[in-house]
Design an enzyme around this catalytic site. Sequence first.
Site, mmCIF file in Angstrom:
data_model
loop_
_atom_site.group_PDB
_atom_site.id
_atom_site.type_symbol
_atom_site.label_atom_id
_atom_site.label_comp_id
_atom_site.label_asym_id
_atom_site.label_seq_id
_atom_site.Cartn_x
_atom_site.Cartn_y
_atom_site.Cartn_z
ATOM 1 C CG ASP A 161 -1.784 -1.237 1.323
ATOM 2 O OD1 ASP A 161 -2.395 -1.633 0.321
ATOM 3 O OD2 ASP A 161 -1.794 -1.843 2.415
ATOM 4 N N GLY A 166 1.963 2.869 -2.728
ATOM 5 C CA GLY A 166 1.731 3.705 -3.897
ATOM 6 C C GLY A 166 2.478 3.215 -5.123
ATOM 7 C CE LYS A 167 3.427 -2.656 -4.270
ATOM 8 N NZ LYS A 167 2.876 -2.204 -2.990
ATOM 9 N N GLY A 172 -3.712 -4.695 -4.636
ATOM 10 C CA GLY A 172 -4.674 -3.633 -4.897
ATOM 11 C C GLY A 172 -3.939 -2.358 -5.246
ATOM 12 C CG HIS A 173 -0.950 -2.125 -7.446
ATOM 13 N ND1 HIS A 173 0.042 -2.678 -8.225
ATOM 14 C CD2 HIS A 173 -0.680 -2.511 -6.177
ATOM 15 C CE1 HIS A 173 0.870 -3.368 -7.448
ATOM 16 N NE2 HIS A 173 0.435 -3.290 -6.212
ATOM 17 C CD GLN A 201 1.163 -9.031 -2.395
ATOM 18 O OE1 GLN A 201 2.004 -9.708 -2.963
ATOM 19 N NE2 GLN A 201 -0.040 -8.842 -2.904
#
Length: 415
Positions: free
Chosen positions: A13, A15-16, A40-41, A206
């Site tokens: 989480d 910000g990739k 979840g991006h 991740q």
Amino acid sequence: MKRIAIVGLQWGDEGKGKMTDVLANKADIIVRYQGGDNAGHTVKFDTYTYDLHILPSGVIHPHVTSILGPGMVINLETFFHEKKPFLNASIKVSNRSHLILPFHKTLDAIKEEIQHIGTTKKGIGPTYSDKINRQGLRVASLLNKDRFIDEANALAALHDITFDAKHYYETHEKDIKALMPNIIDVSKYIDEAVKKDQHILFEGAQGVMLDISHGTYPYVTSSSPSVSGIPSQVGMAPWLLEGALGIVKAYSTRVGEGPFPTEIHDTLAHDIREVAHEYGVTTGRPRRIGYLDLVSLKHAVRVSGITHIAITLLDVISEMDMIKVCTQYQLEGNIIDEVPAHINDLSRVTPVYETLTSFKDDISKITTYEHLPKAAKDYVEYIAEALQVEIAYVSVGPKREQTIEVKNIWEATRD
């Protein structure tokens, strides 16, 4: 640099997705190299918001070829649903990726009730377990319907589960047939791209602190998000990677169970969670909030060979009256500067903090590094100096245009 890894340096989480989208303008190929739809991006551009779970975050760029690599585990239902808005996108899938079947999610839910790891219950762990036990199904099995049915039913029987593989295949048969021309040998494809001198991004899911080998085991994911995991999970030589961009959230967050040394337990955590919308993209679970942890970050930088960093959500720091940064841990009266390998030891550490000056300015509309408040620049430079890496980007909001470029990593050279 023409072959760059993008990896989260915390517990996910960071910000990739946003940074992959930002760098995609010059990329020819973007490869997701591990994980599955437990990721979840979020990518925001103009009035559009895309929550991506399995596709690379550069898929919204028409010129980019998006690849799901051999190290991934793929839920066909998620994949076919997620790719629908991107009809003109070039999306390819490794023939060596493993398949998540519906009963894997059932097995995951049963195991979570016993272990309480905090998984997404997406079937990720059981699918990787089947892979390691040499009994899983690869995407290549989809190329022959009868073979798939036999193999899937046999795998279900091994788990003592009844599964109608014929019905499953026929439910997705139209989409499977459409996918077949784009099922490829990713290692060969990447080798040819390297020879053509193309620009390639490797996007992790991740974060390093959830790495199966280097994370806070056993509260980790089932694959290797670290840069060191890319060569084996893609099928390329390690020396072909030219750079690694580590994504660092300006504070820490974690979803699910497991030790979190710098966790904040007062109202500040609630305030940050609401301002930054710190809820899981995949599960909707509220993220735990903590101060920046340099001990774990130094560990993540070391095991991943990070060359540059992007600091995200810097704008949220204005919620803090003072900036606290964990510089060391204390364990049983001793000061330590490494992450304990045993979970019981990590759960007992006390963070040692250094306090920095905060800022209350609204920086969300600032577009150049020079115009950031002095306290904000001091904090960014403090992090970079502590980690001994270069600053490449600073994010001051969720949108693509709210990204300050300090150094263009595509144009950077490795010393």
